[in-house]
Design an enzyme around this catalytic site. Sequence first.
Site, PDB file in Angstrom:
ATOM      1  N   GLY A  45       0.848  -1.188   0.000  1.00  0.00           N
ATOM      2  CA  GLY A  45       0.000   0.000   0.000  1.00  0.00           C
ATOM      3  C   GLY A  45       0.881   1.233   0.000  1.00  0.00           C
ATOM      4  CE1 TYR A 115      -8.368 -11.796  -9.176  1.00  0.00           C
ATOM      5  CE2 TYR A 115      -6.068 -11.303  -8.683  1.00  0.00           C
ATOM      6  CZ  TYR A 115      -7.033 -11.920  -9.471  1.00  0.00           C
ATOM      7  OH  TYR A 115      -6.644 -12.660 -10.571  1.00  0.00           O
ATOM      8  CG  ASN A 176       1.869   6.531  -5.939  1.00  0.00           C
ATOM      9  OD1 ASN A 176       2.615   5.850  -6.642  1.00  0.00           O
ATOM     10  ND2 ASN A 176       2.066   6.696  -4.658  1.00  0.00           N
ATOM     11  CB  SER A 204       6.619   9.558 -12.353  1.00  0.00           C
ATOM     12  OG  SER A 204       6.727   8.643 -11.282  1.00  0.00           O
ATOM     13  CE  LYS A 256       7.443   9.607  -7.479  1.00  0.00           C
ATOM     14  NZ  LYS A 256       6.515   8.685  -6.774  1.00  0.00           N
ATOM     15  N   GLY A 258      13.244   8.233 -11.842  1.00  0.00           N
ATOM     16  CA  GLY A 258      13.725   6.854 -11.892  1.00  0.00           C
ATOM     17  C   GLY A 258      15.234   6.773 -11.883  1.00  0.00           C
ATOM     18  CG  ASP A 288       5.110   4.076  -2.218  1.00  0.00           C
ATOM     19  OD1 ASP A 288       4.576   5.031  -2.813  1.00  0.00           O
ATOM     20  OD2 ASP A 288       4.724   2.894  -2.339  1.00  0.00           O
TER      21      ASP A 288
END
Length: 346
Positions: A45, A115, A176, A204, A256, A258, A288
Amino acid sequence: MTAGTESAPDRPAPVDLLTFGESMVSLRSTGPLANGGTLNMQVAGAESNVAIGVARLGHTSAWAGSVGADPHGEFIVKQLRGEGVRLHHGVHAERSTGVMFLEQRTADLSRAFYYRAGSAGATISRHHVAAALDQGARILHLTGITPALSAEARDAVEYAAGRAASEGMVVSLDVNYRSKLWSRDQARAVLGPLARHATIVVASDDELDLIAPPQAGSGAAGRPGDTGASDEATADVEACAARGLLEAGVREVVVKRGAAGAAVYTAEGLLEAPALAVTCLDTVGAGDAFTAGYLSALLGGAEVPERLHRGILAGAFAVSTRGDWEGLPRPDELALLDAARGSTQR
């Protein structure tokens, strides 16, 4: 005690960081799921990852949410409490805890299968959030995942952002974006207005157009992350989007990138930093971890350069260990990555 008087009830001290959202059970494979094999159960999470990361770095944190009345929910509660995260949670009698299967398809590619439709986590409401906000916090950390879960969850996020901003809290928003939860247009319609309450936005480079004011996120060069766009054009679009957010009242725009590192735009200008060279084992949770590192440095009174460095350092710990949050550092471990590769501390 003097007759006729009553002692005031004990009230927990405000936490450094409060966040809320859905935490799930993650069942991780070490290869293609279709081949079967052993699965490892962990807590996943984005919001609880940040809460754990901040707690490990020596600050107080709290997570609000809802879990099912099942072993999965019990597992999540135990894990978060074990990491020192204060909980404001409910247990839903009719709905189950969300589950995610995480497949390590190749050495360089992981795939998530959710799920979580109709899960207990999607029932979080402004009632849950209000009770947590009543306890106080220095930072309210939000993500773009929670408002995608349900109308009730979206209302909770909007309420929390508005209330926290009006009460003088630092509001942190990490975009996110999750394409399996909603479309970019749906996300833009919700997250753009939400960003107006934010003190700090984290995104990002391909997410900035989801929160930037319309005129700031557009341009002939295309959006950040578009295939075929030159590095210069992408940088121009990133800078334009960041400028629009700063003009709208955001104090810091954290990008961000990467493997290319990260950047922070403020009214004083642009600060960039490269990523640390580490052996990458697992990229899940790296964003995160970066956010937790950045916010923990802010809580510690550090200036922007040190916040950026702490974020990159925490992200490096995350990608060089397996798990969403299991490898996140504690304060006395932050210097470990300065050691030579392959060394053993004795």
